[in-house]
Design a protein around this motif. Structure first.
Motif, PDB file in Angstrom:
ATOM      1  N   SER A  40       0.817  -1.219   0.000  1.00 10.67           N
ATOM      2  CA  SER A  40       0.000   0.000   0.000  1.00 10.67           C
ATOM      3  C   SER A  40       0.849   1.267   0.000  1.00 10.67           C
ATOM      4  CB  SER A  40      -0.943   0.011   1.210  1.00 10.67           C
ATOM      5  OG  SER A  40      -0.213  -0.143   2.413  1.00 10.67           O
ATOM      6  N   PHE A  41       2.146   1.137   0.287  1.00 10.92           N
ATOM      7  CA  PHE A  41       3.049   2.287   0.333  1.00 10.92           C
ATOM      8  C   PHE A  41       3.944   2.277  -0.902  1.00 10.92           C
ATOM      9  CE2 PHE A  41       7.084   4.286   1.412  1.00 10.92           C
ATOM     10  CZ  PHE A  41       6.712   5.431   2.104  1.00 10.92           C
ATOM     11  N   VAL A  42       3.998   3.398  -1.586  1.00 10.87           N
ATOM     12  CA  VAL A  42       4.824   3.530  -2.788  1.00 10.87           C
ATOM     13  C   VAL A  42       5.736   4.739  -2.614  1.00 10.87           C
ATOM     14  CG1 VAL A  42       4.840   3.930  -5.281  1.00 10.87           C
ATOM     15  CG2 VAL A  42       3.060   2.494  -4.263  1.00 10.87           C
ATOM     16  N   LEU A  43       7.040   4.499  -2.643  1.00 14.20           N
ATOM     17  CA  LEU A  43       8.024   5.574  -2.509  1.00 14.20           C
ATOM     18  C   LEU A  43       8.553   5.949  -3.889  1.00 14.20           C
ATOM     19  CD1 LEU A  43       9.640   7.306  -0.452  1.00 14.20           C
ATOM     20  CD2 LEU A  43      11.428   5.548  -0.570  1.00 14.20           C
ATOM     21  N   VAL A  44       8.466   7.231  -4.198  1.00 20.29           N
ATOM     22  CA  VAL A  44       8.954   7.745  -5.478  1.00 20.29           C
ATOM     23  C   VAL A  44      10.091   8.725  -5.203  1.00 20.29           C
ATOM     24  CG1 VAL A  44       8.391   8.969  -7.607  1.00 20.29           C
ATOM     25  CG2 VAL A  44       6.657   7.535  -6.494  1.00 20.29           C
ATOM     26  N   HIS A  45      11.286   8.378  -5.675  1.00 26.34           N
ATOM     27  CA  HIS A  45      12.442   9.263  -5.498  1.00 26.34           C
ATOM     28  C   HIS A  45      12.542  10.192  -6.700  1.00 26.34           C
ATOM     29  CE1 HIS A  45      17.102   9.717  -5.266  1.00 26.34           C
ATOM     30  NE2 HIS A  45      16.472  10.776  -4.794  1.00 26.34           N
TER      31      HIS A  45
END
Length: 342
Positions: free
Chosen positions: A271-276
């Motif tokens: 459910s968590f999406v990290l976008v750098h």
């Protein structure tokens, strides 16, 4: 000497319940001379000279309580089912004990209620008893037959390991240096999600600083507090099936990991999406519309990320975007494609 008092996470409470219920021989690793409470402030256990003493664990029904309830109903070893109902419930027995493995989720997570409601809809006149249990679906701490036996059920009607429960909520966190383009891409992503009919909340770094985190400075402790607050709000949104898009700098890896764990505990794995947003420092300085980098270089702004304070580049980002190579719209659509599996 007074006992220290601390609050347990949902995962720690589940571990405590497993041990107290005899589902796991290994006691949780808890500090000595401490009183432990749940999220509502209820005292659940203590450690002292006599070791671990469990008082009550309000969320979970013990196997003994469930067996007693089965006796009151006159059910002799009903069949057990683990997890969600099947699409076709036609072949199920007339009496069924449904065990929902939901360790680590919040007691009021929407998916628990939705799963129980789905069972009620598909019961078709059957007698059901739905019981959340403190084990994890993906890696159960006890085998399903043993779990069913502990709760007083007979053979397991389904031996298919269920998928972990998920609320359907999502949290997208954009991280990167000041001026990297996080807020602009996040705003465009929100537009695209709204166009697709998705209900979404934008938690922009600057706006959060003005309202939710008013009064915080830019020390490491204050930065961490700001990101944790954003993560907590986003997790509450995702817990109930909503989507949240966040755009803080979030410079520290440990705090980002903490937020990931918080969100996934509330809304389920993935459910968590990290976008750098990996725009290089020199490019961010060249854009410097607010003149912040110039002030930081002159020493007028202390603890400025990338200049006098570190930025820990993610090694666990689901997506990495370099805005020198993709426009705002292209960057937002890359994230949208990831979220929708396109």
């Amino acid at each position: 000497m007074a006992q220290t008092r601390t609050r347990l996470t949902h995962a720690q409470l589940a571990e405590l319940a497993r041990h107290a219920f005899g589902l796991s021989p290994t006691p949780p690793d808890l500090p000595a001379d401490t009183d432990f409470e749940d999220a509502e402030g209820v005292l659940v256990a203590s450690t002292g000279t006599d070791g671990l003493a469990v008082r009550e664990i309000p969320r979970w029904r013990s196997p003994a309580e469930v067996r007693a309830e089965l006796d009151r109903r006159g059910w002799a070893q009903p069949a057990a089912w683990v997890g969600r109902p099947p699409e076709d419930a036609g072949g199920l027995p007339d009496r069924l004990l449904v065990l929902l493995p939901v360790a680590g989720t919040a007691p009021d997570a929407a998916e628990i209620s939705l799963t129980a409601a789905a069972w009620a809809q598909r019961a078709g006149g059957r007698e059901l008893m739905v019981v959340p249990v403190p084990v994890t679906a993906a890696g159960p701490e006890i085998g399903w037959p043993e779990l069913a036996t502990a709760y007083g059920a007979g053979p397991v009607a389904s031996r298919v390991e269920p998928d972990p429960l998920s609320t359907g909520g999502r949290v997208v966190v954009f991280t990167g240096l000041s001026g990297a383009g996080k807020s602009t891409i996040a705003g465009r992503l929100v537009e695209l999600l709204l166009e697709a009919g998705r209900t979404v909340t934008l938690l922009d770094g600057d706006e959060v600083r003005t309202h939710l985190s008013a009064g915080l400075g830019f020390s490491r402790a204050d930065r961490d507090t700001n990101v944790r607050r954003i993560g907590w709000v986003a997790a509450q949104i995702a817990k109930h099936g909503g989507w949240a898009v966040c755009a803080p700098i979030a410079p520290y890896a440990a705090t980002r990991a903490e937020v990931r764990q918080l969100v996934e505990a509330q809304a389920g794995p993935g459910s968590f999406v990290l976008v750098h947003v990996a725009t290089p420092l020199e490019e961010c300085e060249a854009r410097d519309r607010k003149g912040l980098y110039a002030k930081a270089r002159r020493g007028e702004i202390a603890e400025f990320t990338g200049i006098s304070d570190p930025y820990e580049e993610p090694t666990d980002a689901e997506l990495t975007i370099d805005t020198r190579r993709s426009s705002v719209d292209e960057s937002a659509r890359l994230v949208l494609d990831y979220l929708t599996g396109s």
